[in-house]
Design a protein around this motif. Structure first.
Motif, mmCIF file in Angstrom:
data_model
loop_
_atom_site.group_PDB
_atom_site.id
_atom_site.type_symbol
_atom_site.label_atom_id
_atom_site.label_comp_id
_atom_site.label_asym_id
_atom_site.label_seq_id
_atom_site.Cartn_x
_atom_site.Cartn_y
_atom_site.Cartn_z
ATOM 1 N N SER A 1 0.871 -1.191 -0.095
ATOM 2 C CA SER A 1 0.123 0.060 0.030
ATOM 3 C C SER A 1 0.746 1.277 -0.120
ATOM 4 N N PHE A 2 1.974 1.138 0.800
ATOM 5 C CA PHE A 2 2.821 2.469 0.788
ATOM 6 C C PHE A 2 3.485 2.661 -0.526
ATOM 7 N N ALA A 3 4.122 1.634 -0.912
ATOM 8 C CA ALA A 3 4.642 1.667 -2.480
ATOM 9 C C ALA A 3 3.453 2.230 -3.584
ATOM 10 N N TRP A 4 2.531 1.557 -3.780
ATOM 11 C CA TRP A 4 1.606 2.001 -4.570
ATOM 12 C C TRP A 4 1.066 3.614 -4.206
ATOM 13 N N ALA A 5 1.183 3.914 -2.924
ATOM 14 C CA ALA A 5 0.749 5.353 -2.526
ATOM 15 C C ALA A 5 2.032 6.254 -3.171
ATOM 16 N N ALA A 6 3.141 5.772 -3.026
ATOM 17 C CA ALA A 6 4.170 6.700 -3.630
ATOM 18 C C ALA A 6 4.052 7.100 -5.096
ATOM 19 N N ALA B 1 5.463 11.197 -1.718
ATOM 20 C CA ALA B 1 5.941 9.975 -2.333
ATOM 21 C C ALA B 1 7.153 9.575 -1.676
ATOM 22 N N VAL B 2 8.173 10.259 -1.354
ATOM 23 C CA VAL B 2 9.203 9.864 -0.577
ATOM 24 C C VAL B 2 9.132 9.368 0.556
ATOM 25 N N ASP B 3 8.363 10.329 1.454
ATOM 26 C CA ASP B 3 7.924 9.796 2.559
ATOM 27 C C ASP B 3 7.159 8.139 2.634
ATOM 28 N N MET B 4 6.426 7.970 1.658
ATOM 29 C CA MET B 4 5.803 6.641 1.607
ATOM 30 C C MET B 4 6.724 5.596 1.308
ATOM 31 N N LEU B 5 7.822 5.758 0.281
ATOM 32 C CA LEU B 5 8.843 4.982 0.025
ATOM 33 C C LEU B 5 9.811 4.617 1.115
ATOM 34 N N LYS B 6 10.145 5.732 1.975
ATOM 35 C CA LYS B 6 10.913 5.550 3.373
ATOM 36 C C LYS B 6 10.160 4.678 4.196
ATOM 37 N N LYS B 7 8.888 4.673 4.538
ATOM 38 C CA LYS B 7 8.086 3.969 5.484
ATOM 39 C C LYS B 7 8.080 2.446 4.825
ATOM 40 N N PHE B 8 8.026 2.317 3.524
ATOM 41 C CA PHE B 8 7.878 0.998 3.226
ATOM 42 C C PHE B 8 9.418 0.201 3.354
#
Length: 745
Positions: free
Chosen positions: A579-584, A596-603
């Motif tokens: 979900s985080f990768a897709w959200a990015a 987008a970067v925040d989502m990638l970092k959390k993933f």
């Protein structure tokens, strides 16, 4: 035997200095001790064969797998289902009868399913503790070093269906591998388990396998279902202080391998392995200022190169790394087309690996006849649909049939035929596969959405996996997920055809309703606004990956902004890793680079195991998600890699945009040979906070519209008379193979 032969087989690190590969040493998997869990193991693979290296008790374990190791027996009673009957039961509020046929068998029966192969173990207690365990991803080589100086090297050959292992500096001449076979037949009943944890292997009911041991070889023959079988073959030799070996797995044929070593002068297989990986890494590269994201990116692209080949079945949930825990893999290791297979191929197109993305469309083409049979039987339509959950031969498996037997699945998988054409512009592929596949998908969708004189609609619609498997999961109006897929399918079909036939599908598309929306953006379905956190961003399909909505259009921009604001407001508590990768990827479409970067970092920080495998749940105790479990699946890793690409390069409605969503804080970032639709290869550099250059190579030639990241520029290698330009947008007519370079003034 010459020492040089042994060196070329297993003292391999010297080769690394001669390679001009993009990954660097900091991108490798590096551990100071061996992983002790299978899903944290060192992964190697070539699309067909895979191995996981880890430590079990005091032994080094190699979990061996093959992509087409399947029990492909039919799912009981699944062919009794009919879509019209399902609708009747929904309208009568008698959904338990549907679940008994469509859902219960998936949990009740162990098969059909992906199955594990076997394992090798080496008793390494005499070597002392492991000092280091590494996967050099530029070489696809795993190396384990022990405290007493013994060193183990492993690789799966990039081209041949053989895996290799070797030990150096041995003192015990009797050191040999031990084969451990799966517990298919132990005499125990076996617990039922469930599809997430994995059911017991004993429940498959196989006859006991046979193990034949020779002086320097072991052969394991395992009967499976209905006369099928597989074999595992291991061979080894010991010369002085070196042990070298090879292994393979075959399905429905006798396992064989070329001789391990026949003479001192025979060339080894290592150079051809290196050549493949060198070519793979030379296709494209990225450089990011965030070292953690850059490492995750390269590890994910390493996994992509390990699991995909043009001739293999597609990437399933775990591909060639089936669980080695005595059970069946999570969700039976099957083919989920409500998200998993599609996301798994996302990065291959932009990263310039069309030879590998072809595995998906090749397999879909091969299983098309079975899919057409099922489409006619279940939906009663002509044309083509695909079961949302199916076996290696394309047969339906059921389980939550709103999604596993959705009427629109083929519209999503068809996008990969469109992309395979658009990114490569291969007209032979267009005529022989893309056009007929899309046309048959459109035919099915046209028939199933007929609705008299009113707007088109589906008899039943859904939105994965909203309301899970309850009757509430069915909608009597189009969900935005289904509507986006159907709109896009008709649009893609029209774009592949000549005007006369294209107009037919444009007209059909025009008969569809508009997307359902409220003041907070896109709904899940009419009357159901998006108000609760959910792992599947199905209601936002029109933003990504379908790109039906375009941020460059004001009305679309407003809708996208509201929808993404609502996504952030509702939060991530019911998200899994993908979900985080897709959200990015979603955030990048609205040029929200920081989000987008925040989502990638959390993933990368919370949803990956120590070996970079996506394990779905939040591994930091639920910091961002209520899911804290750890079933390993691959699609999140590959969606992450595509999230990086979407920051750097995008294509919308014929316009290529460079650095569309790079955060301002990324002052130094670059990429080389990323691919866009139209078969254009782009490279770009941003340094000290300023975009410096962009180059374009037209692989097939054609008309290019490009939005540059600078307003004033100089151009080389291109005649101005074949160009039109405004402040940021440039239009070029490029010849095949032509290159143009733009540099900031």
């Amino acid at each position: 035997m010459k020492t040089a032969v042994l060196n070329s087989l297993f003292i391999l690190m010297a080769w690394g200095s001669t390679l001009n590969a993009q990954p660097q040493i900091q991108h490798n998997l590096q551990f100071s001790s061996m992983p002790t869990k299978w899903y944290e193991a060192l992964p190697l693979g070539n699309g067909w064969l895979g191995v996981l290296l880890w430590q079990k008790n005091d032994n080094i374990r190699l979990s061996l797998d093959r992509v087409d190791l399947w029990d492909d027996r039919p799912m009981p009673e699944i062919d009794k289902l009919r879509f019209a009957w399902v609708k009747e039961q929904v309208l009568k509020n008698q959904y338990d009868t549907v679940q008994a046929l469509g859902d219960v068998p998936y949990e009740k029966y162990a098969a059909p399913t992906k199955i594990p192969g076997a394992a090798l173990e080496f008793d390494c207690r005499a070597f002392g503790p492991v000092k280091s365990a590494t996967v050099d991803i530029s070489l696809a080589l795993a190396t384990i070093e022990f405290s007493n100086g013994v060193r183990m090297n492993n690789y799966v050959h990039a081209v041949e269906q053989i895996g290799f292992f070797g030990f150096e500096n041995l003192k015990d001449p009797s050191f040999i591998p031990e084969l451990l076979i799966p517990n298919y037949n132990t005499g125990k009943t076996g617990t039922t388990g469930n599809s997430v944890e994995g059911q017991s292997l004993e429940r498959l009911g196989y006859a006991k396998g046979t193990v034949e041991k020779k002086v320097n070889a072991i052969r394991y023959h395992q009967p499976t279902w209905d006369g099928h079988y597989y074999e595992v073959l291991i061979e080894w030799k010991q010369i002085k202080h070196v042990l070298i070996g090879q292994w393979t797995i075959s399905v429905d044929r006798t396992a064989r391998m070329p001789p391990l070593i026949t003479s001192a002068d025979e060339p080894t297989r290592w150079p051809t392995h290196l050549e493949w990986w060198q070519r793979y890494w030379s296709k494209s590269s990225v450089h990011l200022p965030d070292t953690a994201l850059e490492k995750q990116y390269y590890l994910d692209m390493y996994k992509f190169g390990s699991v995909a080949r043009s001739t293999t079945p597609p990437i399933s949930l775990q591909a060639i790394w089936t669980a080695d825990n005595g059970n069946l893999p999570p969700w039976k290791g099957d083919y989920h087309h409500d998200l998993n297979t599609q996301l798994s191929y996302w990065p291959g197109y932009a990263a310039n690996h069309l030879d590998l993305t072809a595995s998906y469309t090749n397999w879909l083409w091969q299983t098309k006849a079975e899919n057409k049979r099922w489409t006619k039987q279940y939906f009663g339509t002509d044309g083509l649909n695909v079961p949302g959950v199916n076996t290696i031969s394309g047969k339906p498996m059921g389980g939550w049939i709103q999604y596993s037997m959705s009427p629109t699945t083929s519209a999503w998988v068809a996008q990969h035929f469109y992309w395979q054409w658009r990114y490569g512009m291969d007209r032979v592929f267009l005529k022989q596969k893309a056009q007929p596949y899309l046309r048959e998908v459109a035919q099915h969708l046209e028939q199933i959405t007929r609705n008299g004189n009113g707007p088109r609609k589906l008899p039943l619609s859904s939105s994965p996996e909203v309301f899970n498997n309850s009757i509430k999961a069915w909608f009597l109006d189009f969900s935005n997920h289904d509507l986006a897929l159907v709109k896009n399918a008709f649009a893609m079909t029209a774009q592949t055809l000549k005007p006369a036939e294209a107009n037919q599908w444009k007209q059909v598309e025009a008969e569809l309703p508009n997307f359902s929306q409220t003041q907070t953006g896109l709904d899940i379905a009419p009357g159901l606004p998006f108000e609760h956190t959910h792992r599947h961003h199905a209601h936002l399909m029109s933003i990504y990956p379908l790109k039906v909505l375009n941020y460059a259009k004001e009305s679309d921009r407003v809708l996208m902004e509201k929808s993404l604001d609502q996504l952030e407001k509702v939060g991530t508590r019911e998200w899994t890793g993908y979900s985080f990768a897709w959200a990015a990827c979603l955030q990048a479409q609205a040029k929200r680079g920081d989000q987008a970067v925040d989502m990638l970092k959390k993933f990368a920080s919370n949803f990956c195991s120590t070996n970079s495998f996506h394990v779905n749940g939040d591994q930091e105790g639920g910091q961002y998600s209520n899911f804290t479990y750890n079933p390993f699946t691959l699609e999140g890793n590959f969606a992450f890699a595509q999230g990086i690409h979407e920051l750097l390069l995008q294509y919308h409605d014929g316009v290529v945009e460079v650095f569309p969503a790079v955060p301002d804080s990324w002052t130094d970032v670059s990429f080389t040979d990323l691919r866009t639709e139209g078969a254009f290869l782009l490279s770009a550099v941003k340094k000290d906070g300023v975009a410096r250059s962009v180059s374009v190579v037209a692989e097939q030639g054609g008309h290019l519209k490009i939005k540059l990241p600078f307003s004033s520029w100089t151009m080389s290698n291109f005649p101005p008379k074949r160009m039109k330009s405004s402040i940021h947008l440039i239009e070029l007519n490029l010849k095949k193979g032509e290159k143009v370079v733009f540099e900031k003034k």
